[in-house]
Design a protein around this motif. Structure first.
Motif, PDB file in Angstrom:
ATOM      1  N   PRO A 178     -17.763  -8.768  14.777  1.00 30.88           N
ATOM      2  CA  PRO A 178     -17.279  -8.456  13.427  1.00 30.88           C
ATOM      3  C   PRO A 178     -17.111  -6.948  13.263  1.00 30.88           C
ATOM      4  O   PRO A 178     -18.001  -6.175  13.620  1.00 30.88           O
ATOM      5  N   LEU A 179     -15.938  -6.546  12.771  1.00 27.73           N
ATOM      6  CA  LEU A 179     -15.618  -5.130  12.615  1.00 27.73           C
ATOM      7  C   LEU A 179     -15.135  -4.842  11.200  1.00 27.73           C
ATOM      8  O   LEU A 179     -14.477  -5.683  10.581  1.00 27.73           O
ATOM      9  N   THR A 180     -15.426  -3.654  10.716  1.00 18.30           N
ATOM     10  CA  THR A 180     -14.931  -3.173   9.428  1.00 18.30           C
ATOM     11  C   THR A 180     -14.267  -1.830   9.665  1.00 18.30           C
ATOM     12  O   THR A 180     -14.822  -0.978  10.363  1.00 18.30           O
ATOM     13  N   MET A 181     -13.062  -1.664   9.094  1.00 20.85           N
ATOM     14  CA  MET A 181     -12.322  -0.414   9.270  1.00 20.85           C
ATOM     15  C   MET A 181     -11.612  -0.066   7.964  1.00 20.85           C
ATOM     16  O   MET A 181     -10.950  -0.909   7.373  1.00 20.85           O
ATOM     17  N   THR A 182     -11.777   1.168   7.527  1.00 19.74           N
ATOM     18  CA  THR A 182     -11.063   1.671   6.356  1.00 19.74           C
ATOM     19  C   THR A 182      -9.979   2.615   6.842  1.00 19.74           C
ATOM     20  O   THR A 182     -10.251   3.521   7.640  1.00 19.74           O
ATOM     21  N   SER A 183      -8.754   2.371   6.380  1.00 18.83           N
ATOM     22  CA  SER A 183      -7.652   3.264   6.746  1.00 18.83           C
ATOM     23  C   SER A 183      -6.939   3.744   5.489  1.00 18.83           C
ATOM     24  O   SER A 183      -6.967   3.091   4.446  1.00 18.83           O
ATOM     25  N   ARG A 184      -6.327   4.913   5.621  1.00 20.94           N
ATOM     26  CA  ARG A 184      -5.607   5.549   4.520  1.00 20.94           C
ATOM     27  C   ARG A 184      -4.168   5.815   4.955  1.00 20.94           C
ATOM     28  O   ARG A 184      -3.919   6.202   6.094  1.00 20.94           O
ATOM     29  N   ILE A 185      -3.230   5.620   4.023  1.00 19.30           N
ATOM     30  CA  ILE A 185      -1.840   5.995   4.279  1.00 19.30           C
ATOM     31  C   ILE A 185      -1.761   7.504   4.059  1.00 19.30           C
ATOM     32  O   ILE A 185      -1.911   7.983   2.932  1.00 19.30           O
ATOM     33  N   THR A 186      -1.549   8.248   5.139  1.00 24.93           N
ATOM     34  CA  THR A 186      -1.560   9.714   5.063  1.00 24.93           C
ATOM     35  C   THR A 186      -0.160  10.305   4.949  1.00 24.93           C
ATOM     36  O   THR A 186      -0.019  11.495   4.679  1.00 24.93           O
ATOM     37  N   HIS A 187       0.854   9.473   5.174  1.00 26.65           N
ATOM     38  CA  HIS A 187       2.248   9.924   5.070  1.00 26.65           C
ATOM     39  C   HIS A 187       3.103   8.708   4.763  1.00 26.65           C
ATOM     40  O   HIS A 187       2.891   7.637   5.327  1.00 26.65           O
ATOM     41  N   LEU A 188       4.072   8.858   3.842  1.00 20.24           N
ATOM     42  CA  LEU A 188       5.006   7.777   3.542  1.00 20.24           C
ATOM     43  C   LEU A 188       6.343   8.388   3.154  1.00 20.24           C
ATOM     44  O   LEU A 188       6.405   9.212   2.242  1.00 20.24           O
ATOM     45  N   ASP A 189       7.377   8.003   3.875  1.00 21.84           N
ATOM     46  CA  ASP A 189       8.739   8.458   3.617  1.00 21.84           C
ATOM     47  C   ASP A 189       9.640   7.219   3.645  1.00 21.84           C
ATOM     48  O   ASP A 189      10.177   6.866   4.685  1.00 21.84           O
ATOM     49  N   ILE A 194       0.857  -1.183   0.000  1.00 23.94           N
ATOM     50  CA  ILE A 194       0.000   0.000   0.000  1.00 23.94           C
ATOM     51  C   ILE A 194       0.896   1.238   0.000  1.00 23.94           C
ATOM     52  O   ILE A 194       1.982   1.228   0.584  1.00 23.94           O
ATOM     53  N   GLY A 195       0.458   2.284  -0.681  1.00 28.28           N
ATOM     54  CA  GLY A 195       1.261   3.497  -0.800  1.00 28.28           C
ATOM     55  C   GLY A 195       0.537   4.734  -0.297  1.00 28.28           C
ATOM     56  O   GLY A 195      -0.639   4.676   0.082  1.00 28.28           O
ATOM     57  N   GLU A 196       1.246   5.836  -0.295  1.00 30.77           N
ATOM     58  CA  GLU A 196       0.687   7.089   0.208  1.00 30.77           C
ATOM     59  C   GLU A 196      -0.584   7.465  -0.543  1.00 30.77           C
ATOM     60  O   GLU A 196      -0.658   7.367  -1.774  1.00 30.77           O
ATOM     61  N   GLY A 197      -1.603   7.866   0.226  1.00 30.85           N
ATOM     62  CA  GLY A 197      -2.882   8.266  -0.343  1.00 30.85           C
ATOM     63  C   GLY A 197      -3.824   7.112  -0.621  1.00 30.85           C
ATOM     64  O   GLY A 197      -4.999   7.332  -0.919  1.00 30.85           O
ATOM     65  N   GLN A 198      -3.336   5.903  -0.528  1.00 29.27           N
ATOM     66  CA  GLN A 198      -4.176   4.742  -0.814  1.00 29.27           C
ATOM     67  C   GLN A 198      -4.914   4.285   0.443  1.00 29.27           C
ATOM     68  O   GLN A 198      -4.475   4.523   1.568  1.00 29.27           O
ATOM     69  N   GLU A 199      -6.039   3.590   0.204  1.00 29.09           N
ATOM     70  CA  GLU A 199      -6.875   3.098   1.293  1.00 29.09           C
ATOM     71  C   GLU A 199      -7.049   1.590   1.205  1.00 29.09           C
ATOM     72  O   GLU A 199      -6.954   1.001   0.122  1.00 29.09           O
ATOM     73  N   VAL A 200      -7.337   0.997   2.361  1.00 28.70           N
ATOM     74  CA  VAL A 200      -7.686  -0.412   2.454  1.00 28.70           C
ATOM     75  C   VAL A 200      -8.823  -0.530   3.463  1.00 28.70           C
ATOM     76  O   VAL A 200      -8.835   0.171   4.475  1.00 28.70           O
TER      77      VAL A 200
END
Length: 153
Positions: A64-75, A48-54
């Motif tokens: 049962p849980l569902t969670m969407t996260s985004r990569i907000t910073h990548l260096d 997964i890269g910056e700006g991408q979501e899963v």
């Protein structure tokens, strides 16, 4: 109130490899197999890269849980941050920092989150959730430190 904790994992892997394992969707699913965690939307395999979501689905505490996260910073290969966009927490932020050592690398996970449900949520944070998440992150770190995913070169 925001809860925080830090987990530090030492590895003999080069820092670049540990960094890529930490952002590997496949390695994450393998490390969370017990909870049945799987990527169901967005980036569902590979890195997964910056700006991408899963979007993840899992079962924790039998719920049962569902969670969407985004990569907000990548260096690469120093740090990346993922933040909840939608899910069970009021807020959730996970900063992954990496440093090279003479014998490999160190991954430092800094997690901050706020449970929903006001006073009840804060009580759950203190009584169960911080320790549960800290153990989950520490186990994941140990799994990754061993070079978990052979698909990452």
């Amino acid at each position: 109130m925001t809860a925080t904790f830090v987990c530090r994992t030492e590895s003999q892997l080069p820092v670049e490899r540990l960094f890529d394992l930490a952002r590997s969707i496949d390695a994450h699913m393998e490390s969370q197999r017990k909870a049945g965690e799987r990527a169901v939307s967005g980036v569902t395999s590979g890195l997964i890269g910056e700006g991408q979501e899963v979007t993840w689905r899992a079962r924790h505490f039998g719920i049962p849980l569902t969670m969407t996260s985004r990569i907000t910073h990548l260096d690469f290969p120093r740090s990346f941050t993922d933040e909840q966009v939608k899910g069970p927490f009021k807020t959730f932020r996970h900063v992954h920092d990496f440093s090279a050592t003479a014998t490999g690398s160190i991954m430092t996970d800094r997690v901050e989150f706020t449970a929903p449900l006001g006073v009840l949520g804060r009580a759950v944070e203190r009584l169960f959730l911080v320790r549960y998440l800290e153990r989950l992150i520490a186990r994941r770190g140990g799994f990754l430190a061993g070079g978990a995913d052979p698909r990452i070169n």
